[in-house]
Motif scaffolding. Structure first.
Motif, PDB file in Angstrom:
ATOM      1  N   VAL A 212      35.469  22.116 104.073  1.00 32.81           N
ATOM      2  CA  VAL A 212      35.964  20.845 104.239  1.00 32.81           C
ATOM      3  C   VAL A 212      36.138  21.067 105.731  1.00 32.81           C
ATOM      4  CG1 VAL A 212      37.842  18.416 105.047  1.00 32.81           C
ATOM      5  CG2 VAL A 212      36.309  19.589 103.064  1.00 32.81           C
ATOM      6  N   ASP A 213      35.917  20.868 107.630  1.00 30.44           N
ATOM      7  CA  ASP A 213      35.847  21.431 108.316  1.00 30.44           C
ATOM      8  C   ASP A 213      36.075  19.985 109.062  1.00 30.44           C
ATOM      9  OD1 ASP A 213      36.411  22.656 110.557  1.00 30.44           O
ATOM     10  OD2 ASP A 213      34.658  22.630 111.386  1.00 30.44           O
ATOM     11  N   GLU A 214      37.030  20.106 110.605  1.00 29.15           N
ATOM     12  CA  GLU A 214      36.578  18.895 111.071  1.00 29.15           C
ATOM     13  C   GLU A 214      35.819  18.027 111.479  1.00 29.15           C
ATOM     14  OE1 GLU A 214      37.042  19.466 115.807  1.00 29.15           O
ATOM     15  OE2 GLU A 214      36.645  21.958 115.464  1.00 29.15           O
ATOM     16  N   GLY A 215      36.095  16.739 112.043  1.00 33.38           N
ATOM     17  CA  GLY A 215      34.611  15.817 111.646  1.00 33.38           C
ATOM     18  C   GLY A 215      35.183  14.187 112.050  1.00 33.38           C
ATOM     19  N   GLY A 216      35.212  13.380 112.015  1.00 33.65           N
ATOM     20  CA  GLY A 216      35.501  12.418 111.560  1.00 33.65           C
ATOM     21  C   GLY A 216      37.525  12.389 111.453  1.00 33.65           C
ATOM     22  N   TYR A 441      31.429  19.368 104.544  1.00 32.73           N
ATOM     23  CA  TYR A 441      32.218  17.584 104.963  1.00 32.73           C
ATOM     24  C   TYR A 441      32.955  17.864 106.203  1.00 32.73           C
ATOM     25  CZ  TYR A 441      30.468  16.898 100.432  1.00 32.73           C
ATOM     26  OH  TYR A 441      29.879  16.816  99.177  1.00 32.73           O
ATOM     27  N   ARG A 442      33.146  16.897 106.970  1.00 28.63           N
ATOM     28  CA  ARG A 442      33.699  17.358 108.501  1.00 28.63           C
ATOM     29  C   ARG A 442      34.566  15.667 108.729  1.00 28.63           C
ATOM     30  NH1 ARG A 442      29.016  18.627 107.797  1.00 28.63           N
ATOM     31  NH2 ARG A 442      27.901  20.238 108.728  1.00 28.63           N
ATOM     32  N   PHE A 443      36.138  16.076 108.118  1.00 31.20           N
ATOM     33  CA  PHE A 443      36.744  15.589 107.957  1.00 31.20           C
ATOM     34  C   PHE A 443      38.008  15.985 109.309  1.00 31.20           C
ATOM     35  CE2 PHE A 443      40.851  12.951 106.535  1.00 31.20           C
ATOM     36  CZ  PHE A 443      40.817  11.532 107.119  1.00 31.20           C
ATOM     37  N   SER A 444      38.017  15.211 109.789  1.00 36.94           N
ATOM     38  CA  SER A 444      39.541  15.845 110.774  1.00 36.94           C
ATOM     39  C   SER A 444      41.032  14.423 110.286  1.00 36.94           C
ATOM     40  CB  SER A 444      39.893  15.187 112.342  1.00 36.94           C
ATOM     41  OG  SER A 444      39.143  16.428 112.918  1.00 36.94           O
ATOM     42  N   ALA A 445      42.096  15.873 109.277  1.00 36.61           N
ATOM     43  CA  ALA A 445      42.975  14.668 108.464  1.00 36.61           C
ATOM     44  C   ALA A 445      43.539  14.396 109.390  1.00 36.61           C
ATOM     45  CB  ALA A 445      43.500  16.106 107.398  1.00 36.61           C
ATOM     46  N   MET A 446      43.649  13.110 110.120  1.00 38.49           N
ATOM     47  CA  MET A 446      44.210  12.157 110.815  1.00 38.49           C
ATOM     48  C   MET A 446      43.660  10.804 111.461  1.00 38.49           C
ATOM     49  SD  MET A 446      44.869  15.051 113.945  1.00 38.49           S
ATOM     50  CE  MET A 446      42.894  15.409 114.374  1.00 38.49           C
ATOM     51  N   ASP A 447      44.720   9.905 111.049  1.00 32.34           N
ATOM     52  CA  ASP A 447      44.513   8.636 112.260  1.00 32.34           C
ATOM     53  C   ASP A 447      44.375   9.012 113.064  1.00 32.34           C
ATOM     54  OD1 ASP A 447      47.622   6.810 111.921  1.00 32.34           O
ATOM     55  OD2 ASP A 447      46.761   8.799 110.446  1.00 32.34           O
ATOM     56  N   LEU A 448      43.485   8.344 114.213  1.00 31.51           N
ATOM     57  CA  LEU A 448      43.911   8.800 115.557  1.00 31.51           C
ATOM     58  C   LEU A 448      43.288   7.103 115.862  1.00 31.51           C
ATOM     59  CD1 LEU A 448      42.409  11.624 115.647  1.00 31.51           C
ATOM     60  CD2 LEU A 448      44.389  11.355 116.167  1.00 31.51           C
ATOM     61  N   THR A 449      44.251   7.343 117.635  1.00 32.25           N
ATOM     62  CA  THR A 449      43.873   5.400 117.648  1.00 32.25           C
ATOM     63  C   THR A 449      43.048   6.009 118.930  1.00 32.25           C
ATOM     64  OG1 THR A 449      45.180   6.393 119.364  1.00 32.25           O
ATOM     65  CG2 THR A 449      45.958   4.318 118.104  1.00 32.25           C
ATOM     66  N   LYS A 450      42.428   5.159 119.722  1.00 39.07           N
ATOM     67  CA  LYS A 450      41.350   5.342 120.656  1.00 39.07           C
ATOM     68  C   LYS A 450      42.164   5.779 121.603  1.00 39.07           C
ATOM     69  CE  LYS A 450      37.744   3.201 123.553  1.00 39.07           C
ATOM     70  NZ  LYS A 450      37.329   1.808 123.931  1.00 39.07           N
ATOM     71  N   GLU A 451      43.019   5.900 121.838  1.00 40.82           N
ATOM     72  CA  GLU A 451      43.928   6.322 123.076  1.00 40.82           C
ATOM     73  C   GLU A 451      43.937   8.302 123.185  1.00 40.82           C
ATOM     74  OE1 GLU A 451      47.279   7.994 125.411  1.00 40.82           O
ATOM     75  OE2 GLU A 451      47.340   7.351 123.308  1.00 40.82           O
ATOM     76  N   GLU A 452      44.240   8.516 121.454  1.00 37.99           N
ATOM     77  CA  GLU A 452      44.765   9.940 121.213  1.00 37.99           C
ATOM     78  C   GLU A 452      43.496  10.225 121.530  1.00 37.99           C
ATOM     79  OE1 GLU A 452      48.237   8.813 118.342  1.00 37.99           O
ATOM     80  OE2 GLU A 452      46.680   8.661 117.722  1.00 37.99           O
ATOM     81  N   ARG A 453      41.990  10.007 120.801  1.00 39.09           N
ATOM     82  CA  ARG A 453      41.022   9.871 120.552  1.00 39.09           C
ATOM     83  C   ARG A 453      40.875  11.131 121.875  1.00 39.09           C
ATOM     84  NH1 ARG A 453      38.970   6.196 117.617  1.00 39.09           N
ATOM     85  NH2 ARG A 453      37.414   5.915 119.012  1.00 39.09           N
ATOM     86  N   SER A 454      41.258   9.926 123.470  1.00 35.86           N
ATOM     87  CA  SER A 454      40.554  10.241 124.839  1.00 35.86           C
ATOM     88  C   SER A 454      41.730  11.367 124.959  1.00 35.86           C
ATOM     89  CB  SER A 454      40.703   9.422 125.607  1.00 35.86           C
ATOM     90  OG  SER A 454      42.182   9.060 125.453  1.00 35.86           O
ATOM     91  N   THR A 455      42.176  12.136 124.688  1.00 37.83           N
ATOM     92  CA  THR A 455      43.065  13.002 124.936  1.00 37.83           C
ATOM     93  C   THR A 455      42.757  14.543 124.668  1.00 37.83           C
ATOM     94  OG1 THR A 455      44.908  13.224 123.197  1.00 37.83           O
ATOM     95  CG2 THR A 455      44.985  12.128 125.275  1.00 37.83           C
ATOM     96  N   ILE A 456      41.691  14.488 123.237  1.00 34.46           N
ATOM     97  CA  ILE A 456      40.614  15.851 122.618  1.00 34.46           C
ATOM     98  C   ILE A 456      40.146  16.389 123.995  1.00 34.46           C
ATOM     99  CG2 ILE A 456      39.365  16.361 121.380  1.00 34.46           C
ATOM    100  CD1 ILE A 456      39.899  14.108 119.124  1.00 34.46           C
ATOM    101  N   HIS A 457      40.202  17.205 124.408  1.00 31.98           N
ATOM    102  CA  HIS A 457      39.899  18.420 125.651  1.00 31.98           C
ATOM    103  C   HIS A 457      40.121  17.335 126.384  1.00 31.98           C
ATOM    104  CE1 HIS A 457      36.502  20.547 123.103  1.00 31.98           C
ATOM    105  NE2 HIS A 457      37.492  20.746 122.715  1.00 31.98           N
ATOM    106  N   GLY A 458      41.268  16.224 127.474  1.00 36.15           N
ATOM    107  CA  GLY A 458      41.610  16.520 128.224  1.00 36.15           C
ATOM    108  C   GLY A 458      42.917  16.126 128.253  1.00 36.15           C
ATOM    109  N   ASN A 459      43.466  15.607 129.174  1.00 39.95           N
ATOM    110  CA  ASN A 459      45.114  15.597 129.882  1.00 39.95           C
ATOM    111  C   ASN A 459      46.057  15.479 128.153  1.00 39.95           C
ATOM    112  OD1 ASN A 459      43.769  16.583 132.172  1.00 39.95           O
ATOM    113  ND2 ASN A 459      43.637  14.991 133.055  1.00 39.95           N
ATOM    114  N   ASP A 460      46.999  15.328 128.470  1.00 41.39           N
ATOM    115  CA  ASP A 460      48.361  15.211 127.803  1.00 41.39           C
ATOM    116  C   ASP A 460      48.079  15.259 126.141  1.00 41.39           C
ATOM    117  OD1 ASP A 460      50.085  15.338 129.705  1.00 41.39           O
ATOM    118  OD2 ASP A 460      49.594  13.226 130.052  1.00 41.39           O
TER     119      ASP A 460
END
Length: 482
Positions: A212-216, A441-460
């Motif tokens: 199990v690694d990062e992913g969805g 299997y690729r699953f990041s163990a989080m429930d994420l909003t679209k806004e939160e997903r946009s900060t991955i590799h981004g600001n804040d």
């Protein structure tokens, strides 16, 4: 009866039969039985989980393709801190440091047949500190949110794995089979750490029944017509190539240009590629996703997904027009990202270059993609070469107990979510495990909003404290089944 009447009746009969087939198939395309969730509660030290992640974020483990830009001391300090954060793990588990900042823990189970692996990476991408509204490496907590680089990608799962294991060890739990915790300190730069761990498994004949690694993640509003949260488990990931396009000329003064300059030639090549996208493919991960989530959609979309043999062209057209995530699931994508020409505004460049980032559909390969690009551009003056590439990953099984364990842990942690396979469009370290396992299997163990997903590799970049806690809960539930 007139012949034309007979023909008309025959046509109408065919139409009626056709519509009947479409409607019957749509009505039969009902949701499958949901993954059975465990209704029991999971109790652990949530404050410690939050505090541990906050500590991890404060280490500036920024990886770079230029090693001189990295602070190796920060990586070493993080590793040295782990025994203090997760004491039971270090008391019970065997710990190895492999080359290239690869960390490997072994939690010995009751048997040693086909182990499980929980993965994450503890390096992070660089930050533009001036663009952040808070310091990126202080782990500031305010109004139930922690801010910092790596809170989402992927120190949260690094912490989730070790906090969960620490809790289970302290409670006296012993896994049925060996569990390994495999962490890379160079995932963001395609470092060899994960490869070193895979080679360790190969050299020691260790068979893996679950990785199990990062992913969805658990997300909403990502599938047409589905409003419920969806827990997406990647069973494969797309490949990737960075492709260079180069065009040369004799240069010269810009006051007397030839009909086409190198930049103009490359621009035409760019437009040709964008106007002629790769062929779409409904691969196994996407087909299973459609078969799971399509059944939960509204009637119109259900009709489309239940009858792809007839309406597949509509999905193709919709994807071509909109682009984005759905389109990325269906085909190899081309994104032009860099261009280089003359160093002066009044000089025709003797050579111009541009680069595109290609994400390979599992039905394509580096070789076939390059051929398609060259055939599409169809210009001998444009030299097209692959700079760096990775083939699409192996596709993992879903009709097996290993997938079921992950799916049930997702359904039990985020109750009410629809669990579905999907195709991961990004790249991860887990692609290296395909040579030794078809249960990755690729699953990041989080429930994420679209806004939160946009900060991955981004600001804040930031994470809700409740999300940190859910990550630990997920791994407690998953490890309890291993």
């Amino acid at each position: 009866m007139e012949p034309w009447v007979i023909v008309l009746i025959a046509i109408l009969a065919v139409i009626v039969v056709f519509l009947a087939i479409i409607i019957v198939r749509t009505l039969a395309f009902r949701p499958k039985k949901s993954v059975q969730a465990d209704m029991g509660e999971v109790n652990f030290d949530k404050a410690a989980a939050v505090s541990n992640l906050q500590t991890l974020v404060r280490f500036k483990t920024v990886s770079s393709y230029d090693s001189e830009q990295e602070d190796d001391a920060e990586f070493k300090k993080l590793i040295a801190k782990l025994p203090e954060l997760y004491p039971a793990v270090f008391e019970k588990c065997e710990f190895k440091e492999l080359q290239n900042r690869a960390l490997l823990f072994k939690w010995t189970g009751k048997s040693h047949d086909k182990a499980s692996v929980m993965m994450a990476h503890y390096d992070v991408v660089p930050v533009n500190e001036e663009a952040w509204s808070v310091p990126p490496f202080e782990g500031i907590i305010k109004d139930g949110i922690m801010w910092g680089r790596g809170t989402l990608d992927t120190k949260v799962t690094f912490n989730g794995v070790l906090t969960a294991a620490n809790h289970l060890i302290e409670s006296g739990f012993v896994p049925e089979k060996d569990i390994y915790f495999a962490f890379s300190g160079g995932e963001e730069v395609n470092g060899p750490g994960a490869i070193n761990i895979v080679n360790y498994f190969k050299d020691n004949n260790i068979e893996l029944d679950l990785v199990v690694d990062e992913g969805g993640a658990v997300v909403t509003d990502v599938f047409p017509g589905v409003k419920e949260p969806c827990g997406l488990i990647g069973i494969a990931e797309k490949g990737m190539i960075n492709v260079e396009y180069k065009c040369s000329s004799s240069g010269g003064h810009a006051s007397a240009p030839k009909p086409h300059t190198p930049v103009g030639v490359l621009s035409k090549a760019c437009v040709k590629n964008e106007d002629n996208p790769f062929k779409y493919h409904i691969t196994k991960p996407v087909k299973e996703m459609f078969d799971t989530l399509g059944r939960r959609s509204n009637f119109v979309y259900r009709m489309i997904f239940a009858n792809l043999w007839c309406f597949g062209f509509l999905i193709n057209k919709m994807c071509k027009k909109s682009g984005g995530e759905l389109n990325a699931l269906m085909r190899t994508t081309v994104a032009f990202t860099q261009m280089e020409g003359s160093k002066a505004c009044n000089v025709i460049p003797p050579e111009a270059k541009m680069i595109s980032n290609i994400r390979l559909n599992p039905e394509d390969s580096i070789e076939s993609a390059l051929k398609y690009l060259k055939d599409t551009v169809n210009d001998d003056s444009v030299e097209i070469t692959a700079m760096f590439g990775m083939e699409p990953s192996r596709i993992s099984q879903t009709n097996c107990p290993s997938y079921d364990k992950v799916a049930q842990a997702v359904a039990s942690t985020w109750k009410g979510s629809i669990v579905s396979p999907y195709l991961m469009v990004q790249c991860s370290d887990s692609r290296h495990y395909g040579v030794i396992s078809d249960k990755v299997y690729r699953f990041s163990a989080m429930d994420l909003t679209k806004e939160e997903r946009s900060t991955i590799h981004g600001n804040d970049e930031h994470i809700r404290l409740s999300t940190i806690e859910k990550a630990v809960e997920f791994y407690i539930r998953l490890m309890s089944k291993c």
